[in-house]
Design an enzyme around this catalytic site. Structure first.
Site, mmCIF file in Angstrom:
data_model
loop_
_atom_site.group_PDB
_atom_site.id
_atom_site.type_symbol
_atom_site.label_atom_id
_atom_site.label_comp_id
_atom_site.label_asym_id
_atom_site.label_seq_id
_atom_site.Cartn_x
_atom_site.Cartn_y
_atom_site.Cartn_z
ATOM 1 N N ARG A 36 23.247 26.758 -108.561
ATOM 2 C CA ARG A 36 22.588 25.797 -107.668
ATOM 3 C C ARG A 36 21.083 26.025 -107.570
ATOM 4 O O ARG A 36 20.332 25.077 -107.353
ATOM 5 C CB ARG A 36 23.212 25.867 -106.276
ATOM 6 C CG ARG A 36 24.505 25.083 -106.195
ATOM 7 C CD ARG A 36 25.076 25.107 -104.801
ATOM 8 N NE ARG A 36 26.185 24.172 -104.702
ATOM 9 C CZ ARG A 36 27.087 24.197 -103.735
ATOM 10 N NH1 ARG A 36 27.026 25.091 -102.786
ATOM 11 N NH2 ARG A 36 28.057 23.297 -103.708
ATOM 12 N N LYS A 197 39.049 25.023 -98.820
ATOM 13 C CA LYS A 197 38.607 24.171 -97.709
ATOM 14 C C LYS A 197 39.636 23.064 -97.474
ATOM 15 O O LYS A 197 39.381 21.877 -97.740
ATOM 16 C CB LYS A 197 37.230 23.577 -98.011
ATOM 17 C CG LYS A 197 36.100 24.604 -97.959
ATOM 18 C CD LYS A 197 34.756 23.941 -98.269
ATOM 19 C CE LYS A 197 33.622 24.948 -98.279
ATOM 20 N NZ LYS A 197 32.369 24.405 -98.840
ATOM 21 N N GLY A 351 30.860 24.421 -105.550
ATOM 22 C CA GLY A 351 30.152 25.672 -105.818
ATOM 23 C C GLY A 351 31.046 26.684 -106.512
ATOM 24 O O GLY A 351 30.644 27.305 -107.499
ATOM 25 N N GLY A 374 32.531 18.963 -102.209
ATOM 26 C CA GLY A 374 32.877 17.922 -101.242
ATOM 27 C C GLY A 374 32.069 16.656 -101.484
ATOM 28 O O GLY A 374 32.592 15.540 -101.413
#
Ligand SMILES: Nc1ncnc2c1ncn2[C@@H]1O[C@H](COP(=O)(O)OP(=O)(O)O)[C@@H](O)[C@H]1O
Ligand SMILES: O=C(OP(=O)(O)O)[C@H](O)COP(=O)(O)O
Length: 394
Positions: A36, A197, A351, A374
């Site tokens: 990132r 998640k 990620g 997401g």
């Protein structure tokens, strides 16, 4: 893209508040995957070369509005400086007089990274006062944080109300590539959803069922579905209050003719560690005091076959706890299958999924590695991303 980008405005001499997604994996105070950071460099470089004073802002982890020492961005500033071969200053706060005085000292082309914006309770609440405090630091707002574009927070959405606001180069590229893949998806179209998640991702499945031909479930997310199938999951990750929802998704898949793939076997362990006792069991045989930490070999084979017969695959979330070698096989198998499927357009999001592909040395075999997990899912569902909507139209 119908939104203005950094290329559409003049930034010379301007103070630019640039929101990036530096929410990177860390261990013992070190960045363990810098994908990132690298992805944001083209925008940072461009702004710096154009003579802007580049004020970077990001979140790291979920500190819930408090200062958490381990979630300071100091190691990230150091890594960014190394990667760019340039001095990157770091502030210990994200607004206020101490930050202001650092900005007053900046020359054109300088780079300053603010402290973790999620140390402030107003960030996730999208508090207009905090957004204003951020906006006061700058003349222009650039959003390059595609990975956080699905969040309507003070530094991703609120601030855009107070400043001229444009997209960064990474944001532009992500929207362009994902938009093209989805506008007329090649079929069979398969989504692979895993990771931890559960709360965030489970809702996404509802919309994906309208779009895909195959849906593959793995990772920690799977066990809420396994429970919904009527099996015991032992100590595996479970969202009790989502079991009914999971059940309804399996029914919806049937109605829509979407093939729904679930683990058939799993690797269970008696402890969350590399040295744990582990064994492969059928999905209806998870012992009550063990935890499923990876998909099993039979499941890996099944998922590989589905991937190989697909034309478009989006993958979000690892199949197991790949950070521990003992539970990395399922994630490795999926990554390898995608790498081998040369006729398949593969989009990796998230990620951790991106970090996994990088770790296995397969990153250059994927068609597109998105910096957003997401965010890419919500975009592909056809949802509006608040961080994009808030930017100025062309
Ligand atoms: N069976 C499992 N039990 C617990 N955690 C898991 C399991 N499978 C995967 N995980 C964890 O999920 C995390 C990634 O989840 P998530 O953040 O949702 O993915 P991404 O960042 O790719 O969107 C990884 O740290 C991984 O260890
Ligand atoms: O890592 C991120 O999301 P992802 O795990 O879905 O890729 C983004 O930085 C957003 O973080 P958040 O899910 O804590 O808002």
């Amino acid at each position: 893209m119908n939104k203005k980008s950094v290329k559409d405005i003049d930034v010379k001499g301007k103070r630019v508040f640039c929101r990036v997604d530096f929410n990177v994996p860390m261990k013992d105070g070190q960045v363990t995957d810098e994908t990132r950071i690298r992805a944001a460099i083209p925008t940072i470089q461009y702004l710096s070369e154009q003579g802007a004073k580049v004020i970077l802002a990001s979140h790291l982890g979920r500190p819930k509005g408090q200062v958490v020492e381990d979630l300071r961005l100091t190691p990230v500033a150091a890594r960014l400086g190394e990667l760019m071969g340039k001095d990157v200053k770091k502030a210990d706060e994200a607004h206020g007089p101490s930050v202001q005085s650092k900005i007053d000292e900046m020359s054109e082309g300088d780079i300053l990274l603010l402290e973790n914006v999620r140390f402030y309770p107003g960030e996730e609440k999208n508090d207009p006062e905090l957004a204003k405090a951020f906006a006061e630091l700058a003349d222009v707002y650039v959003n390059d944080a595609f990975g956080a574009a699905h969040r309507a927070h003070a530094s991703t959405e609120g601030i855009a109300n107070d400043l001229p606001s444009v997209a960064g180069l990474l944001m532009e590229k992500e929207l362009d590539v994902l938009g093209k893949a989805l506008s007329n998806p090649e079929r069979p179209f398969t989504a692979i959803i895993g990771g931890a998640k559960v709360k965030d991702k489970i809702g996404v499945i509802d919309n994906l069922l309208e779009k895909v031909d195959n849906l593959i479930i793995g990772g920690g997310l799977a066990y809420t579905f396994v429970k919904a199938q009527g099996h015991e999951v032992g100590k595996s990750l479970l969202e009790e209050d989502k079991i009914d929802l999971a059940k309804s998704f399996m029914e919806k898949a049937k109605e829509k003719g979407v093939k729904f793939y679930m683990p058939k076997d799993v690797v269970v362990a008696d402890d969350f560690s590399n040295d744990a006792n582990k064994k492969v069991v059928a999905i209806d045989q998870i012992p009550s005091d063990w935890e499923a930490l990876d998909i099993g070999p039979e499941t890996s084979e099944l998922y590989k076959d589905v991937i190989q017969s697909s034309k478009l695959v989006i993958w979000n979330g690892p199949m197991g706890v790949f950070e521990l070698e003992a539970f990395a096989n399922g994630t490795k198998a999926v990554a390898q299958a995608l790498a081998d499927a040369t006729d398949t357009y593969s989009v990796i999001g998230g990620g951790d999924s991106a970090a996994a592909v990088e770790k296995f040395g397969l990153a250059d075999k994927m068609s597109h590695i998105s910096t957003g997990g997401g965010a890419s899912l919500e975009f592909m569902e056809g949802k509006e991303l608040p961080g994009v909507t808030a930017l100025d139209d062309k």
